[in-house]
Write an enzyme that holds these catalytic residues in place. Structure first.
Site, short mmCIF file in Angstrom:
data_model
loop_
_atom_site.label_atom_id
_atom_site.label_comp_id
_atom_site.label_asym_id
_atom_site.label_seq_id
_atom_site.Cartn_x
_atom_site.Cartn_y
_atom_site.Cartn_z
N GLU A 54 29.70 36.53 20.77
CA GLU A 54 28.83 35.77 19.87
C GLU A 54 27.69 36.64 19.36
OE1 GLU A 54 29.70 32.92 23.39
OE2 GLU A 54 29.73 35.08 22.99
N GLU A 297 50.20 46.09 44.99
CA GLU A 297 51.38 46.95 44.95
C GLU A 297 51.63 47.44 46.36
OE1 GLU A 297 52.14 49.53 41.68
OE2 GLU A 297 50.41 48.81 40.54
#
Length: 362
Positions: A54, A297
Site C-alpha cells: 500500500e 527434507e
C-alpha cells in the site's frame, strides 16, 4: 459492478504471487489504485517484507490517488511503522473507496484498520476474494494461529512409496524436471529443516539453484541429538552466506567448535519417557527465531514423527514410475499416503514423474 471490483482484486492477487517467497516474515500483499477505470499504480510487498504494498502504491500514485479506489489483498496494517501505518497513509491520501480481500488475523491489526477506515468515511468492502489470500499466504495465517512455523514436507518416492533402496545406493529417484521444480518449492520457503542422519547420508548443500547456478542460500535447521554432524560436510561451507541452527543434547568440544564457526546451537533436553526431543517445543523456538515457513527434507522416520505429533501442514510428493520393492526405505513408517487425511490441491506431470501437492485436513 462487482465483477469489475473482483477483476481488480484478482490483478492484485497476481501481483502478490510475484513476490511469494521473498517477503518473509511478512505475507506477500498486492495492491492497485484505480481512478476512472484507469490503474494509477500497482505494487507488491517488497523483499524482506518492507515497505508494504500500500505504501509503495500510494507513493507511485502521489496526489492522483485523491478520490481513487484501492484494491488490496490483505487488510492494511494498523500498527505504526517508520512511515506511519498503511491505514493512516491511506486516510491522508484521500482514497475514496477500498476493497480488501481478507481481514488480517494479526492481533496488531485485526479489524482495527477496517474500523478506522470506515470511521474516516472511506467506503470499505471486505472478503470478495478471501480464498485467494488464504491460499497464497497460508503459511503466515497458520503460523499465527498455531504459534509455530508452517511446516511443509517434500519427498521423492517410487511408485510403491519408497524413498530409497535398502542400501541407499540410488542418489536420485525423481527426474531432472521434478528436481528443477523442487528448487522452486525451496525458494518459496524460509528455511529447511533436516536431521543429522540426512546430512551424514546425503551430504546435501540445501541451496536453491537455477540452471545449475546458486541463487539462494537458505537457513538450515538441524535436529542432531548427539551432535553427529560432520565438520567437513557441505552444509558447513559458506557459513558467511547462510544461517545454520542446530538443536542438540550434547555439549562438548564439537559444540564449542560449531559455535565458533557461526552456527546457532540450542542445548535441548530429551524427554525422559522416550529419549526424543519435544518437537512441538522446538517448533515454538524456531518461530521465536523469526522463521514461520519451513520445508522439511529428511527421511521417512523423521517425517513419521512429525505426522504423529500433528506437525505437518503441507506435503509435496514427486512419484517416480518404478517400484523399489519391500526392502526399500518407506516414505512413512507403517502407513501409505492414502491413510493420511489430505486434500489434494494440485497434480502435475514432470516427464514420467507425477507431482502431488497436498494440504492436511484441519
Amino acid at each position: 459492478m462487482s465483477d469489475i471490483h473482483k477483476k481488480y482484486l484478482l490483478k492484485a492477487h497476481s501481483l502478490a504471487y510475484k513476490n511469494f517467497g521473498k517477503t518473509f516474515p511478512n505475507p506477500s500483499v498486492g495492491c492497485l489504485i484505480v481512478k476512472n477505470n484507469k490503474i494509477l499504480s500497482k505494487a507488491v510487498t517488497a523483499s524482506a517484507g518492507r515497505p508494504h504494498a500500500e505504501e509503495i502504491a500510494l507513493k507511485i500514485a502521489g496526489s492522483k490517488s485523491n478520490g481513487g479506489t484501492m484494491y488490496v489483498t490483505l487488510e492494511p496494517c494498523y500498527h505504526k511503522s517508520h512511515n506511519g501505518s498503511c491505514t493512516d497513509q491511506i486516510i491522508k491520501s484521500c482514497i475514496k473507496k477500498i476493497f480488501i480481500a481478507k481481514v488480517d488475523p494479526d492481533p496488531r491489526t485485526n479489524k482495527k484498520s477496517i474500523k478506522k477506515l470506515k470511521k474516516n468515511n472511506i467506503y470499505t468492502n471486505v472478503g470478495m476474494t478471501e480464498e485467494r489470500t488464504n491460499l497464497l499466504n497460508r503459511f503466515f495465517f497458520d503460523s499465527l494461529k498455531n504459534k509455530r512455523p508452517y511446516i511443509k514436507v517434500k519427498m521423492a518416492i517410487s511408485n510403491d512409496e519408497k524413498i530409497a533402496y535398502s542400501d541407499y545406493s540410488s542418489k536420485w529417484i525423481s527426474n531432472t524436471k521434478s528436481r528443477i521444480y523442487a528448487h522452486k518449492i525451496r525458494y518459496q520457503s524460509q528455511a529447511i529443516l533436516t536431521t543429522s542422519k540426512t546430512i551424514i547420508k546425503d551430504n546435501p548443500r540445501f541451496t536453491v539453484r537455477k540452471k545449475n547456478k546458486i541463487i539462494k542460500y537458505l537457513p538450515v535447521i538441524v535436529i542432531d541429538k548427539l551432535l553427529k554432524i560432520p565438520l567437513n560436510c557441505n552444509l558447513l561451507k559458506n557459513l558467511s552466506k547462510r544461517r545454520i541452527i542446530i538443536f542438540t543434547s550434547k555439549s562438548n568440544k564439537k559444540f564449542i567448535r560449531l559455535k565458533s564457526l557461526g552456527c546457532e546451537i540450542f542445548l535441548t533436553k530429551k524427554l525422559k519417557s522416550c529419549g526424543e526431543f519435544n518437537l512441538s517445543l522446538i517448533m515454538k523456538k524456531i518461530l521465536s527465531l523469526n522463521i514461520n515457513n519451513i520445508l522439511v527434507e529428511s527421511g521417512g522416520i523423521f517425517f513419521s514423527k512429525l505426522l504423529s505429533r500433528k506437525l505437518v501442514d503441507e506435503i509435496h510428493v514427486f512419484k517416480a514410475p518404478f517400484n523399489i520393492g519391500k526392502s526399500g526405505k518407506p516414505m512413512i513408517i507403517n502407513k501409505k499416503i492414502e491413510d493420511l487425511s489430505l486434500i489434494e490441491i494440485s497434480k502435475n506431470n514432470f516427464g514420467k514423474d507425477v507431482y502431488h501437492h497436498f494440504i492436511m485436513k484441519k
